[in-house]
Design a protein around this motif. Structure first.
Motif, mmCIF file in Angstrom:
data_model
loop_
_atom_site.group_PDB
_atom_site.id
_atom_site.type_symbol
_atom_site.label_atom_id
_atom_site.label_comp_id
_atom_site.label_asym_id
_atom_site.label_seq_id
_atom_site.Cartn_x
_atom_site.Cartn_y
_atom_site.Cartn_z
ATOM 1 N N GLN A 34 3.924 9.330 -4.598
ATOM 2 C CA GLN A 34 5.097 10.129 -4.976
ATOM 3 C C GLN A 34 5.848 9.474 -6.128
ATOM 4 O O GLN A 34 6.250 8.308 -6.039
ATOM 5 C CB GLN A 34 6.068 10.238 -3.796
ATOM 6 C CG GLN A 34 5.571 11.103 -2.671
ATOM 7 C CD GLN A 34 6.682 11.395 -1.680
ATOM 8 O OE1 GLN A 34 7.612 12.141 -1.983
ATOM 9 N NE2 GLN A 34 6.565 10.840 -0.491
ATOM 10 N N ASN A 82 11.314 -1.646 -0.509
ATOM 11 C CA ASN A 82 11.804 -2.831 0.220
ATOM 12 C C ASN A 82 10.720 -3.884 0.431
ATOM 13 O O ASN A 82 10.962 -5.081 0.231
ATOM 14 C CB ASN A 82 12.387 -2.404 1.575
ATOM 15 C CG ASN A 82 13.527 -1.434 1.378
ATOM 16 O OD1 ASN A 82 14.473 -1.736 0.660
ATOM 17 N ND2 ASN A 82 13.425 -0.255 1.968
ATOM 18 N N ASP A 83 9.530 -3.448 0.811
ATOM 19 C CA ASP A 83 8.445 -4.425 1.013
ATOM 20 C C ASP A 83 7.935 -4.957 -0.329
ATOM 21 O O ASP A 83 7.558 -6.122 -0.432
ATOM 22 C CB ASP A 83 7.282 -3.782 1.784
ATOM 23 C CG ASP A 83 7.668 -3.462 3.218
ATOM 24 O OD1 ASP A 83 8.466 -4.208 3.808
ATOM 25 O OD2 ASP A 83 7.176 -2.453 3.742
ATOM 26 N N TYR A 101 6.279 8.899 6.431
ATOM 27 C CA TYR A 101 6.858 9.584 5.262
ATOM 28 C C TYR A 101 7.925 8.717 4.613
ATOM 29 O O TYR A 101 8.430 7.758 5.211
ATOM 30 C CB TYR A 101 7.433 10.949 5.675
ATOM 31 C CG TYR A 101 8.457 10.886 6.792
ATOM 32 C CD1 TYR A 101 9.785 10.543 6.544
ATOM 33 C CD2 TYR A 101 8.082 11.161 8.112
ATOM 34 C CE1 TYR A 101 10.718 10.475 7.567
ATOM 35 C CE2 TYR A 101 9.014 11.092 9.150
ATOM 36 C CZ TYR A 101 10.326 10.752 8.865
ATOM 37 O OH TYR A 101 11.247 10.671 9.881
ATOM 38 N N ASN A 116 3.381 0.714 5.387
ATOM 39 C CA ASN A 116 4.336 1.368 6.298
ATOM 40 C C ASN A 116 3.852 2.804 6.372
ATOM 41 O O ASN A 116 3.968 3.544 5.389
ATOM 42 C CB ASN A 116 5.747 1.369 5.717
ATOM 43 C CG ASN A 116 6.555 0.143 6.079
ATOM 44 O OD1 ASN A 116 7.710 0.255 6.467
ATOM 45 N ND2 ASN A 116 5.972 -1.027 5.938
ATOM 46 N N GLY A 133 -3.134 6.870 -4.878
ATOM 47 C CA GLY A 133 -3.270 6.594 -3.450
ATOM 48 C C GLY A 133 -3.868 5.215 -3.195
ATOM 49 O O GLY A 133 -4.711 4.753 -3.968
ATOM 50 N N HIS A 134 -3.441 4.604 -2.088
ATOM 51 C CA HIS A 134 -3.970 3.266 -1.760
ATOM 52 C C HIS A 134 -5.480 3.300 -1.515
ATOM 53 O O HIS A 134 -6.145 2.280 -1.636
ATOM 54 C CB HIS A 134 -3.239 2.673 -0.551
ATOM 55 C CG HIS A 134 -2.939 3.628 0.557
ATOM 56 N ND1 HIS A 134 -1.704 3.709 1.141
ATOM 57 C CD2 HIS A 134 -3.704 4.563 1.178
ATOM 58 C CE1 HIS A 134 -1.731 4.631 2.085
ATOM 59 N NE2 HIS A 134 -2.920 5.163 2.127
ATOM 60 N N GLU A 135 -6.023 4.484 -1.203
ATOM 61 C CA GLU A 135 -7.471 4.582 -0.992
ATOM 62 C C GLU A 135 -8.263 4.287 -2.269
ATOM 63 O O GLU A 135 -9.456 4.022 -2.208
ATOM 64 C CB GLU A 135 -7.837 5.971 -0.431
ATOM 65 C CG GLU A 135 -7.538 7.153 -1.334
ATOM 66 C CD GLU A 135 -6.086 7.633 -1.270
ATOM 67 O OE1 GLU A 135 -5.228 6.922 -0.704
ATOM 68 O OE2 GLU A 135 -5.811 8.719 -1.821
ATOM 69 N N ALA A 141 0.813 -1.223 0.000
ATOM 70 C CA ALA A 141 0.000 0.000 0.000
ATOM 71 C C ALA A 141 0.840 1.263 0.000
ATOM 72 O O ALA A 141 0.332 2.350 -0.313
ATOM 73 C CB ALA A 141 -0.932 -0.011 1.207
ATOM 74 N N THR A 142 2.114 1.139 0.373
ATOM 75 C CA THR A 142 3.002 2.311 0.501
ATOM 76 C C THR A 142 4.407 1.903 0.038
ATOM 77 O O THR A 142 5.272 1.621 0.878
ATOM 78 C CB THR A 142 3.082 2.768 1.971
ATOM 79 O OG1 THR A 142 3.445 1.632 2.786
ATOM 80 C CG2 THR A 142 1.781 3.344 2.500
ATOM 81 N N ASP A 163 1.996 4.178 -4.572
ATOM 82 C CA ASP A 163 2.541 5.338 -3.863
ATOM 83 C C ASP A 163 2.075 6.589 -4.587
ATOM 84 O O ASP A 163 1.852 6.565 -5.800
ATOM 85 C CB ASP A 163 4.077 5.307 -3.762
ATOM 86 C CG ASP A 163 4.559 6.056 -2.524
ATOM 87 O OD1 ASP A 163 5.046 5.405 -1.573
ATOM 88 O OD2 ASP A 163 4.443 7.310 -2.477
ATOM 89 N N ASN A 170 10.566 3.191 -0.826
ATOM 90 C CA ASN A 170 11.805 2.838 -1.512
ATOM 91 C C ASN A 170 11.802 1.408 -2.035
ATOM 92 O O ASN A 170 12.802 0.938 -2.570
ATOM 93 C CB ASN A 170 12.998 3.077 -0.584
ATOM 94 C CG ASN A 170 13.199 4.563 -0.340
ATOM 95 O OD1 ASN A 170 13.074 5.378 -1.260
ATOM 96 N ND2 ASN A 170 13.473 4.938 0.901
#
Ligand SMILES: C[S@@+](CC[C@H](N)C(=O)[O-])C[C@H]1O[C@@H](n2cnc3c(N)ncnc32)[C@H](O)[C@@H]1O
Length: 186
Positions: A52, A31-32, A100, A97, A77-79, A25-26, A50, A29
């Protein structure tokens, strides 16, 4: 005892299998996203969100370096996640996560309304025994409000349908992150 990031991955490793569909969801960078892509392997699907451009670039770079091809990066957005995940795809897992982008703009943060809206959408698509793992960072401006609202929402989910875990080290200083995990019951 596993540290927070290791435990967040462990919670997903227990339920996600090769070929599954999952969501970051976010992505930040990446990693997940990278972790999830390896968990579901080549025949699985990862939807990574994301807001951004910079986060999507960083994630894309990490994935390209590792020749990962099972990720759909989404600049939204995840929404709004329900617009992007095919209706007949059940989700085995999702991770957030909050907060920011590390090394990024500290003013661009996840918000309680969007986070809760995304959790609600994911819950409708989560398969039985699937999990949503939320790593709550809350030391920044706005973090306390998001922590309280997300905890309140998750803590009030009906126990007939979901079990909800909080995993937290209670003797650490400086607003340490903690985990909220939601598991959908059969
Ligand atoms: C703590 S970072 C994520 C870190 C990431 N998991 C990693 O491994 O690097 C939080 C991310 O959430 C993103 N974000 C904020 N609001 C969002 C939203 N509504 N939908 C999707 N991403 C959002 C931010 O841009 C930021 O990159």
């Amino acid at each position: 005892m596993k540290k927070i990031l290791a435990y967040s991955h462990h919670l997903l490793e227990e339920v996600v299998r090769q070929g599954d569909t999952v969501m970051d969801a976010t992505c930040g960078n990446g990693n997940d996203t990278f972790f999830l892509s390896q968990l579901v392997k080549e025949d699985g699907n990862v939807f990574a969100f994301d807001i951004q451009e910079k986060a999507l670039e960083n994630t894309s770079t990490l994935l390209s370096k590792n020749n990962i091809q099972n990720v759909k990066l989404i600049h939204d957005g995840h929404e709004n996640c329900e617009k992007y995940i095919p209706t007949n795809d059940e989700l085995a897992g999702a991770i957030f996560n909050l907060g920011y982008l590390p090394k990024g703009d500290h003013q661009i943060i996840t918000t309680p309304q969007n986070t809760i809206r995304a959790i609600q959408s994911i819950l409708t698509r989560l398969r039985p025994n699937g999990r949503i793992v939320i790593v709550v960072y809350h030391g920044h401006m706005g973090g306390k409000e998001e922590k309280e609202k997300v905890l309140d929402f998750c803590g009030n989910l009906d126990q007939s349908y979901y079990q909800v875990l909080q995993y937290q080290f209670i003797n650490q200083i400086n607003h340490p992150p903690f985990i909220i995990a939601i598991e959908k019951l059969c």
